[in-house]
Structures are given as structure tokens and as C-alpha cells.
Design a protein around this motif. Structure first.
Motif, PDB file in Angstrom:
ATOM      1  N   HIS A 139     -57.088-120.326  24.014  1.00  0.00           N
ATOM      2  CA  HIS A 139     -58.353-121.220  23.620  1.00  0.00           C
ATOM      3  C   HIS A 139     -57.479-122.498  23.025  1.00  0.00           C
ATOM      4  O   HIS A 139     -57.001-122.337  21.963  1.00  0.00           O
ATOM      5  N   THR A 140     -57.855-123.574  23.765  1.00  0.00           N
ATOM      6  CA  THR A 140     -57.314-124.785  23.546  1.00  0.00           C
ATOM      7  C   THR A 140     -58.421-125.957  23.371  1.00  0.00           C
ATOM      8  O   THR A 140     -58.575-126.896  24.257  1.00  0.00           O
ATOM      9  N   PRO A 141     -59.486-125.861  22.295  1.00  0.00           N
ATOM     10  CA  PRO A 141     -60.675-126.679  22.370  1.00  0.00           C
ATOM     11  C   PRO A 141     -60.374-127.914  22.051  1.00  0.00           C
ATOM     12  O   PRO A 141     -59.282-128.678  21.571  1.00  0.00           O
ATOM     13  N   ALA A 145     -65.230-127.588  24.391  1.00  0.00           N
ATOM     14  CA  ALA A 145     -65.164-126.781  23.356  1.00  0.00           C
ATOM     15  C   ALA A 145     -64.639-125.574  23.783  1.00  0.00           C
ATOM     16  O   ALA A 145     -64.020-124.759  23.034  1.00  0.00           O
ATOM     17  N   GLY A 146     -64.823-125.111  25.319  1.00  0.00           N
ATOM     18  CA  GLY A 146     -64.358-124.018  25.653  1.00  0.00           C
ATOM     19  C   GLY A 146     -62.942-124.040  26.505  1.00  0.00           C
ATOM     20  O   GLY A 146     -62.973-123.067  27.450  1.00  0.00           O
ATOM     21  N   ASP A 188     -58.973-135.433  18.921  1.00  0.00           N
ATOM     22  CA  ASP A 188     -58.328-135.238  17.878  1.00  0.00           C
ATOM     23  C   ASP A 188     -58.102-133.582  17.971  1.00  0.00           C
ATOM     24  O   ASP A 188     -56.944-133.234  17.569  1.00  0.00           O
ATOM     25  N   ARG A 189     -59.079-132.874  18.373  1.00  0.00           N
ATOM     26  CA  ARG A 189     -59.131-131.578  18.319  1.00  0.00           C
ATOM     27  C   ARG A 189     -58.197-131.182  19.362  1.00  0.00           C
ATOM     28  O   ARG A 189     -57.269-130.322  19.425  1.00  0.00           O
TER      29      ARG A 189
END
Ligand SMILES: [Zn+2]
Ligand SMILES: [Zn+2]
Length: 232
Positions: A139-141, A145-146, A188-189
Motif C-alpha cells: 500500500h503506497t497511498p 488513498a488506495g 507529500d503522502r
């Protein structure tokens, strides 16, 4: 790999059964069927469609494969609802020639015809999916998000979707890099999520946008961080 330099998707074969990881634009359908025909594989040999995220350029043929091939569609829990409803496009900076070029390609290939999927099962981080090729979810949000990458360790391949691209969709520059800020839900996420793929062992990094890149995820992440530092 099926697709163009802009956009690709990947088929994984295991004992005559196939998983597609992303399924491109609706206009890529003839390429997908030619790909299968060249391997004497029937449409019904496509058992699963694994989506790296819900964007319409990555799921353009998902509903068609679900209904015509009987394939199961799988997507991360956090993108599942979005994959099942119609997409609302962001505002694209069309004054940038590469963006205008890309949007033209997308429209010609029916991006607005991408149908939401009628049914999809959700998966979570680190799950090993019970589909041909048995990809492991990372998972690489950030992009969404998903958003996920999928590791195929036995094939020394990491499919990164839009965790990274190897072609800039805004400047045309090639090499591993994050998607442009206007395409990331949380830039940034997305940058922070590079940590998740950094330790993965692979010889090839296969992006959604741009051509396959030969090298380790660690090296790709290093290059992407350098570009991010330069352009932030
Ligand atoms: Zn995307
Ligand atoms: Zn994309």
C-alpha cells in the motif's frame, strides 16, 4: 506489457491463466485481445483484474473483462468505492504541451467511456492475492488513498502503478519520479510512501506511465526523491 509509452498495463501468466494488473484505456482493448490471441489464450483465461488504483486510465477495460471474461476485479479497500462510481476529472493544466498531448491521447482512447466496475473485492496492505501470479500488495497511498504497488518476487518485478512514473506527464522528462502534484491527491503522502517500495527486491520497476525501468526499487526511489527535492 500492453499499452503505449504514456500508459501501460501488465499481464501475468501462470499455467495458462492470466491476471491483468491495470487494464489501460477503453481504446487499448484491441491491443489486449491481440496480446491474448498471440499466446493462444482465450478471453476467459483472464481470471483477475488487479487495479493499482481507481483512475479511469488504469481501469478502462475492467468492467468489460469482468462481464465478458468473468474476471474478478480487485482493488485496495480505500479505492474500492471510487472504482465503483463515475470518475470526476481534476483540472488539468492544458497550457503545458505534454499535458495537452496526453489529454488528447486519452480522449481519443475513450477515457470518458471508462465504466465504473459493478463489483470489486477489496484487499489490504501486504496481502498476497489469490490470483494468477500471486502478487503481494504494498500500500503506497498519496496518488490516491488506495494506491498500491504489486510485488512479483519470483519474477523479480515490482509493478508500481502510479506510485512512480518513468515519464513526466507534465514536462515529458523521463526517469523515475513521482506523478506531478496536480495528479496526486496528497503529494507529500506520495513522497513518504516511497519508503514502502524502497526495500523491495526486484530487477525491474514497471510503472503505469512511461516505459519499464531496469534497476532496483531502491535506485528508482533515490532518483525520484532527487527530482522531488529539485521541483518542490
Ligand atoms: Zn492515477
Ligand atoms: Zn495514471
Amino acid at each position: 506489457r500492453v499499452g503505449t509509452t504514456f500508459l501501460g498495463c501488465y499481464a501475468v501468466e501462470d499455467a495458462g491463466a492470466y491476471t491483468f494488473i491495470d487494464v489501460g484505456l477503453p481504446g487499448y482493448w484491441p491491443q489486449m485481445t491481440r496480446f491474448l490471441a498471440a499466446r493462444s489464450a482465450s478471453l476467459s483465461s483472464v481470471k483477475a483484474v488487479v487495479l493499482t488504483h481507481y483512475h479511469p486510465d488504469h481501469m478502462g477495460n475492467a468492467e468489460r473483462l469482468r462481464t465478458q471474461a468473468g474476471a474478478t476485479v480487485l482493488v485496495h479497500h480505500d479505492d474500492r468505492a471510487a472504482a465503483m462510481r463515475r470518475f470526476k476529472p481534476p483540472v488539468y493544466p492544458l497550457w503545458k504541451p505534454p499535458v495537452l498531448h496526453l489529454v488528447g491521447h486519452y480522449l481519443r482512447n475513450g477515457v470518458t467511456r471508462t465504466a465504473p466496475v459493478g463489483e470489486a473485492s477489496g484487499f489490504a496492505d501486504q496481502e498476497v492475492l489469490d490470483v494468477p501470479g500471486r502478487p503481494r500488495v504494498i500500500h503506497t497511498p498519496g496518488h490516491t488513498a488506495g494506491n498500491v504497488a504489486l510485488s512479483l518476487a519470483d519474477r523479480e518485478v515490482l509493478i508500481v502503478g502510479d506510485t512512480l512514473a518513468t515519464l513526466s506527464l507534465s514536462s515529458g522528462e523521463s526517469g523515475p519520479q513521482l506523478l506531478p502534484r496536480f495528479l496526486n491527491e496528497d503529494h507529500d503522502r506520495a513522497l513518504a510512501s516511497l519508503e514502502k517500495i524502497e526495500p523491495v527486491e526486484a530487477r525491474w520497476v514497471l510503472p503505469g506511465h512511461g516505459l519499464p525501468w531496469e534497476g532496483s526499487p531502491r535506485q528508482a526511489v533515490k532518483l525520484a526523491r532527487q527530482i522531488a527535492a529539485r521541483t518542490s
